[in-house]
Design a protein around this motif. Structure first.
Motif: not given
Length: 435
Positions: A268-288
């Motif tokens: 969804l998005s990727e940002t870098t601030k003060k040497q911290i890279r933040t990546r946000i993913y969105q998934l449609e998943v299932i859990h047993k």
């Protein structure tokens, strides 16, 4: 102190005349007083008609706090905006052995279980204004202690590989709720009854304690979508997208989600601030262990210097909810923590010394009720914090007491100047007016 009288006018029909008068008197005392907030200290600041016995009788009375909170709250909420229902529990440390509901509860402040009492709270959060309004408060009872002497000792059975003999398929929608979830379910039903016809609540937000299938089913049973957090190592799977071979049961689970190699098309998005890279993913998943498909947002924070990665997994049962809104709604859940902070710091949630069930219930609800009252007063006044609000009412009390001791033949004085100058003493956000 006409603001309190004006604000409480709409509460008159919900209280008896005696309780209405006492509530105004106690609220003014809480806004005025300094120091610990106990029944004795309230009686010292309550003035005429506020004796210690009167305060005791008020704390022993049955009062519909949920309706009082709702009447105060609905004036500040916008029916057109998005309204969230949020829940959380708070622990109040207590010593002694007589307080109703005393036990050991986990405290996030101490990071361990501490002796005290706990309260379950539901609030309404205005997404636009970003404020939380506590609505329902109920005491949580400790788990009953098991008598080890009467509990039969059984040897642990050795579980072999595979499925136990005679085991049958389980329907994950048929869940058994524990005491906490049963209490929260009843509170959610009550909250929806109060808001029916006025607000439309769609989402219920809770912390990681409700990141399980039982909480999902409980929330769906009352007609809401749950937003919560999963463990950061949860076993999630993609839905099987292959073709059916024509033999046996159709496949449900596809490949397992690899947190170190997430699909780039789900970013969804990727940002870098003060040497911290933040990546946000969105998934449609299932859990047993979940009966429903989950809308999951995975937040990865990587320290580019050290290479360490932190992972947070949020989820919702609403598959159409966008990832950025899911993250924002879960962040807003923390507003209820500010309610607890204000209730403990300013309105006596950590101070009350009552021990009986009804008194404990009233003391906790009064503290959270004053959180709503203070937020409503701040919205219609020039004060910018609770400290400023209390400083103003403290000053007004001194002005009133000064006028009481003035002789009758006093020369004319500028009353407005006194009421403008004295109440600003002690404020921190506004300049003091010239006397």
């Amino acid at each position: 102190m006409t603001e309190i009288t004006t604000l409480f006018t709409c509460l008159h029909s919900l209280l008896t005349t005696t309780h209405y008068r006492q509530l105004i008197m106690i609220s003014e005392a809480l806004l005025t007083m300094t120091g610990r907030i106990t029944m004795l200290s309230i009686s010292r600041w309550a003035g005429k008609g506020g004796s210690y016995r009167t305060i005791q009788r008020f704390f022993m009375s049955r009062i519909q706090w949920d309706e009082l909170n709702w009447v105060i709250t609905k004036q500040a909420l916008s029916p057109q905006g998005v309204i969230l229902a949020a829940g959380d529990a708070t622990t109040v440390t207590k010593s002694g052995k007589e307080t109703h509901g005393l036990g050991r509860f986990f405290s996030s402040i101490y990071s361990r279980a501490v002796p005290g009492i706990a309260f379950q709270t539901l609030s309404l959060i205005d997404v636009t204004a970003r404020f939380s309004w506590p609505l329902l408060v109920e005491q949580m009872l400790p788990k009953p202690k098991q008598d080890k002497s009467t509990t039969p000792k059984t040897k642990p059975s050795k579980q072999g590989k595979g499925r136990p003999k005679g085991a049958k398929n389980k329907n994950h929608r048929d869940v058994e709720l524990n005491a906490e979830m049963t209490q929260v379910k009843a509170m959610l039903i009550r909250l929806l009854e109060l808001t029916k016809g006025t607000l439309s609540v769609v989402y219920f937000v809770y912390d990681g304690a409700f990141g399980n299938n039982a909480a999902v089913q409980m929330t769906r049973q009352v007609g809401l979508h749950l937003i919560s957090k999963l463990r950061n190592n949860s076993a999630l799977y993609f839905k099987y997208s292959g073709t059916y071979s024509g033999k046996g049961r159709r496949c449900i689970y596809g490949s397992r989600v690899n947190y170190n190699n997430l699909p780039t098309n789900k970013l969804l998005s990727e940002t870098t601030k003060k040497q911290i890279r933040t990546r946000i993913y969105q998934l449609e998943v299932i859990h047993k262990k979940f009966a429903d498909t989950l809308n999951v947002v995975i937040i990865l924070k990587e320290n580019l210097k050290t290479g360490k990665i932190a992972r947070v997994i949020l989820f919702s049962t609403d598959l159409n909810l966008k990832g950025d809104k899911l993250v924002d709604y879960y962040r807003l859940r923390f507003q209820i923590e500010f309610n607890f902070r204000d209730a403990k710091q300013h309105w006596g949630l950590e101070d009350f010394m009552v021990i009986k069930e009804q008194s404990v219930f009233n003391a906790a609800n009064l503290s959270l009720f004053m959180v709503n009252v203070s937020q409503a007063l701040l919205a219609i006044s020039e004060n910018k914090s609770i400290l400023d609000l209390k400083a103003r009412y403290h000053g007004l009390r001194y002005v009133q007491e000064v006028f009481k001791i003035l002789p009758e033949n006093t020369k004319p004085i500028n009353i407005k100047q006194l009421f403008d100058a004295i109440p600003v003493l002690g404020r921190i956000h506004e300049e003091k007016l010239a006397a």
